[in-house]
Write a protein that holds these residues in place. Structure first.
Motif, mmCIF file in Angstrom:
data_model
loop_
_atom_site.group_PDB
_atom_site.id
_atom_site.type_symbol
_atom_site.label_atom_id
_atom_site.label_comp_id
_atom_site.label_asym_id
_atom_site.label_seq_id
_atom_site.Cartn_x
_atom_site.Cartn_y
_atom_site.Cartn_z
ATOM 1 N N UNK A 1 35.421 28.076 28.614
ATOM 2 C CA UNK A 1 35.698 29.156 29.548
ATOM 3 C C UNK A 1 37.153 29.614 29.413
ATOM 4 N N UNK A 2 37.402 30.889 29.664
ATOM 5 C CA UNK A 2 38.780 31.331 29.589
ATOM 6 C C UNK A 2 38.927 32.832 29.550
ATOM 7 N N UNK B 1 48.901 32.457 31.991
ATOM 8 C CA UNK B 1 48.905 31.706 33.255
ATOM 9 C C UNK B 1 47.493 31.541 33.790
ATOM 10 N N UNK B 2 46.696 32.610 33.704
ATOM 11 C CA UNK B 2 45.303 32.529 34.174
ATOM 12 C C UNK B 2 44.528 31.493 33.367
ATOM 13 N N UNK B 3 44.786 31.421 32.060
ATOM 14 C CA UNK B 3 44.105 30.438 31.222
ATOM 15 C C UNK B 3 44.457 29.020 31.653
ATOM 16 N N UNK B 4 45.719 28.780 31.985
ATOM 17 C CA UNK B 4 46.127 27.464 32.482
ATOM 18 C C UNK B 4 45.391 27.106 33.770
ATOM 19 N N UNK B 5 45.257 28.085 34.666
ATOM 20 C CA UNK B 5 44.557 27.840 35.935
ATOM 21 C C UNK B 5 43.095 27.480 35.686
ATOM 22 N N UNK C 1 57.332 36.526 23.142
ATOM 23 C CA UNK C 1 57.661 37.359 24.291
ATOM 24 C C UNK C 1 56.450 37.561 25.206
ATOM 25 N N UNK C 2 55.297 37.039 24.817
ATOM 26 C CA UNK C 2 54.073 37.178 25.617
ATOM 27 C C UNK C 2 53.920 36.010 26.581
ATOM 28 N N UNK C 3 53.073 36.222 27.589
ATOM 29 C CA UNK C 3 52.724 35.173 28.536
ATOM 30 C C UNK C 3 51.682 34.267 27.885
ATOM 31 N N UNK C 4 52.097 33.033 27.543
ATOM 32 C CA UNK C 4 51.245 32.125 26.780
ATOM 33 C C UNK C 4 50.807 30.940 27.638
ATOM 34 N N UNK C 5 49.643 30.361 27.360
ATOM 35 C CA UNK C 5 49.251 29.138 28.066
ATOM 36 C C UNK C 5 50.249 28.023 27.800
ATOM 37 N N UNK C 6 50.503 27.202 28.803
ATOM 38 C CA UNK C 6 51.455 26.101 28.653
ATOM 39 C C UNK C 6 50.772 24.738 28.611
ATOM 40 N N UNK D 1 51.929 23.333 39.001
ATOM 41 C CA UNK D 1 50.483 23.226 39.175
ATOM 42 C C UNK D 1 50.034 23.962 40.442
ATOM 43 N N UNK D 2 50.852 23.913 41.497
ATOM 44 C CA UNK D 2 50.499 24.598 42.744
ATOM 45 C C UNK D 2 50.429 26.102 42.545
ATOM 46 N N UNK D 3 51.324 26.641 41.702
ATOM 47 C CA UNK D 3 51.271 28.073 41.393
ATOM 48 C C UNK D 3 49.961 28.419 40.690
ATOM 49 N N UNK D 4 49.525 27.514 39.805
ATOM 50 C CA UNK D 4 48.253 27.751 39.109
ATOM 51 C C UNK D 4 47.089 27.735 40.093
ATOM 52 N N UNK D 5 47.174 26.873 41.111
ATOM 53 C CA UNK D 5 46.101 26.802 42.102
ATOM 54 C C UNK D 5 46.018 28.098 42.907
ATOM 55 N N UNK D 6 47.160 28.735 43.149
ATOM 56 C CA UNK D 6 47.137 30.024 43.863
ATOM 57 C C UNK D 6 46.436 31.080 43.016
ATOM 58 N N UNK D 7 46.578 30.984 41.680
ATOM 59 C CA UNK D 7 45.839 31.876 40.777
ATOM 60 C C UNK D 7 44.347 31.538 40.834
ATOM 61 N N UNK D 8 44.056 30.239 40.874
ATOM 62 C CA UNK D 8 42.661 29.791 40.891
ATOM 63 C C UNK D 8 41.921 30.257 42.135
#
Length: 626
Positions: A255-256, A526-530, A615-620, A155-162
């Motif tokens: 939003x996304x 990852x951005x979508x998760x943030x 193989x893509x970066x997907x929301x988790x 979650x902290x990694x997502x906050x750095x994206x946010x």
């Protein structure tokens, strides 16, 4: 009334004190108001009269901040989000507007620092029973702490994206979530309320993060923030000085990012829904015109799979009409009459969506809701955007009938906007922005004629400086909206900016398309998760997020695109080298290895192509289908 307004007035300048066990936010605007004390142990809040002296040997860090965005609750505790840097970018109806240049996320809980092992050391080591009990407890606590730290780290990694969120604006004095017309129609009692209570929740970007501050009744620290765009300019027309403002408000309901938020949700909220308001002010007169954009209002998706243009899929088609009805009912309540302009292609993958949209609208259209399809690419191609005049001829009657908002120098309403044009393409970015800029231009000319600035045959193009700055205004607006949704500036922006397509613009569009492909496939999950975390679309729950994550099985457990790409490239290189050797010394061994490496290269490439989605970066947090 004055006392009420004073209590509700936002602090425009704040000082943040970072103590070892607390954050103190001190008003630095000379108001002498109480300070906000936030515990770094349990995130509890209280108002204090002044900053207390530090009892620790450590000197507190002191920062000037522009405002408090809110509090975000995660597993181990809470995080304070503040504006560390902002810039004044213009005026909205006479009130200063600021753009957020930098956000900072600060942890408010020390619980992660105390591991079960540290807690055991504090217990009575001489007691055998205590040790046995603690050993059993320690095993459970260790597992719990392990998952807690692991999830909190994610979650902290997502906050750095946010923290890198773009297009955020605020005002200390005026409610940016409402259009000029809706602000004018607010009653005196509503206008006396704190800004957050006046706000339109769907355009309040930090609505979820403000909840804790609202519960603690901290109105003077509650800074409403919108996401969108804001720009303005002044120009002289004869003896008159005309002020033009363009503001966009992005809806937070769905939003996304471009590929992970398409279509509508079951409640009728659509992806990339943006309200755009164009305001002209001159000699005390103020006039505004609102239009909206948003994805096609039924459930459809386009899941990335490494192909340049993934297939469109309509989800739950039996629910499409009900969802669209809810969407247009909401628009009717907020804007009045609605004209839906659909710009997508009639053929190919887009054609299936357009056909579905048209069939749905047959059940919805009436006197107050209309639908018009305009095949932008077929009619305008890639360079003949002047053919949008054909579209304007078809919607001119609706625009004149529903008008725009106008008040005179005394603040009296002379005219109001009774309906809205809702424009969409696939992304609601490039074609949509070109079209909205054309509609905005035509309406601005009508407004200027009504106010008396323009003569009957006069147009914006008659004034070169005005025309140039107006084009730049809309081009920047399109870029801002596009960057938030797709990660790149808008395509076809050179036409909006210069009035015609340019070689440089075409090359820039090609580069932006490649960047979009990369972001869609390898970064936007990852951005979508943030985004979901910040907006409260995914609320962290101890019972769910503390449970061990099920292990992935099969190919998904080892799928890694960079590794697969490296294997393909290396195999190709080895195959080429072996083939060269086979050609020079005619040895079958080199030919065998050439075929072997070629087989590995083709096999891995085919495997990746057939299983592109994993193989893509997907929301988790909100896992997509497929």
């Amino acid at each position: 009334m004055e006392g009420s307004e004073s209590r509700n007035k936002l602090h425009s300048r704040l000082r943040l004190w970072e103590f070892p066990d607390q954050y103190v936010i001190e008003p630095a605007d000379g108001s002498g108001a109480p300070c906000l004390d936030i515990s770094r142990v349990d995130a509890s809040m209280k108002l204090i009269d002044q900053v207390s002296e530090c009892k620790s040997l450590r000197v507190p860090k002191i920062h000037l901040i522009s405002g408090v965005v809110g509090i975000l609750k995660l597993l181990a505790g809470s995080y304070l989000v503040v504006v560390t840097e902002s810039e004044r970018v213009g005026l909205f109806l006479g009130h200063p507007i600021f753009k957020i240049r930098s956000l900072k996320v600060l942890p408010c809980d020390h619980s992660l620092k105390n591991s079960p092992e540290e807690q055991v050391k504090k217990e009575n080591k001489n007691s055998v029973v205590s040790v046995l009990v603690l050993v059993v407890m320690m095993d459970f606590d260790c597992q719990r702490a392990f998952w807690q730290k692991k999830m909190e780290s994610e979650f902290s990694k997502l906050l750095s994206v946010a923290e890198k969120t773009t297009g955020l604006y605020f005002s200390y004095e005026v409610n940016l979530t409402l259009s000029s017309q809706r602000l004018h129609d607010l009653g005196a009692e509503s206008k006396s309320l704190p800004l957050w209570r006046q706000a339109e929740p769907r355009f309040l970007w930090n609505n979820y993060m403000l909840e804790v501050l609202i519960d603690n009744k901290l109105d003077q620290f509650l800074l409403p923030v919108i996401q969108g765009s804001f720009s303005s300019f002044e120009t002289a027309i004869g003896k008159d000085i005309v002020d033009i403002t363009l503001i966009a408000r992005r809806c937070t309901r769905r939003n996304g990012t471009r590929m992970w938020r398409r279509g509508a949700d079951p409640d009728g909220y659509v992806a990339n829904f943006v309200e755009t308001e164009q305001i002209v002010q001159m000699n005390g007169y103020s006039s505004s015109f609102v239009q909206v954009r948003g994805s096609m209002p039924f459930m459809w998706e386009q899941i990335v799979d490494l192909t340049y243009k993934p297939k469109f899929e309509i989800v739950q088609p039996e629910e499409a009409t009900r969802i669209a009805e809810r969407h247009f009912l909401d628009l009717r309540k907020k804007y009045g009459s609605v004209l839906a302009v659909d710009l997508v292609n009639k053929h190919g993958g887009e054609g299936r969506l357009s056909e579905k949209f048209a069939s749905i609208m047959q059940h919805i259209t009436g006197d107050e809701i209309r639908y018009l399809h305009f095949d932008f690419h077929r009619i305008c191609g890639h360079i003949h955007f002047e053919r949008l005049s054909i579209l304007y001829e078809q919607i001119e009657g609706f625009l004149e009938q529903n008008g725009y908002f106008l008040v005179n120098e005394k603040g009296d309403k002379m005219k109001e906007q009774l309906g809205v044009v809702r424009t969409n393409c696939i992304d609601c970015l490039d074609r949509t922005n070109v079209t909205q800029s054309m509609i905005g231009r035509k309406m601005l000319e009508l407004q200027l004629k009504r106010i008396g600035v323009f003569g009957a045959e006069e147009t914006i193009s008659s004034h070169l400086n005005f025309d140039e700055r107006y084009k730049i205004l809309w081009a920047n607006h399109g870029d801002d909206v596009s960057i938030q949704y797709s990660g790149t500036p808008a395509l076809k922006g050179d036409f909006v900016r210069y009035g015609h397509r340019t070689t440089q613009g075409v090359l820039k569009d090609g580069w932006s398309s490649l960047v979009r492909y990369y972001l869609n496939n390898f970064a936007d999950g990852t951005k979508q998760d943030a985004i979901d975390l910040l907006q409260g679309h995914y609320i962290v729950a101890m019972s769910r997020d503390m449970a061990p994550v099920p292990q992935k099985g099969g190919l998904e457990a080892v799928a890694n695109f960079p590794v697969a790409l490296a294997v393909v490239l290396l195999s190709f290189w080895f195959a080429t080298m072996a083939l060269k050797q086979a050609g020079s010394d005619y040895k079958h061994r080199h030919l065998f290895f050439s075929l072997l490496w070629t087989g590995i290269c083709v096999g891995v490439a085919a495997l990746v192509r057939a299983n592109g989605r994993i193989f893509c970066n997907r929301p988790r947090l909100h896992k997509p289908r497929g």
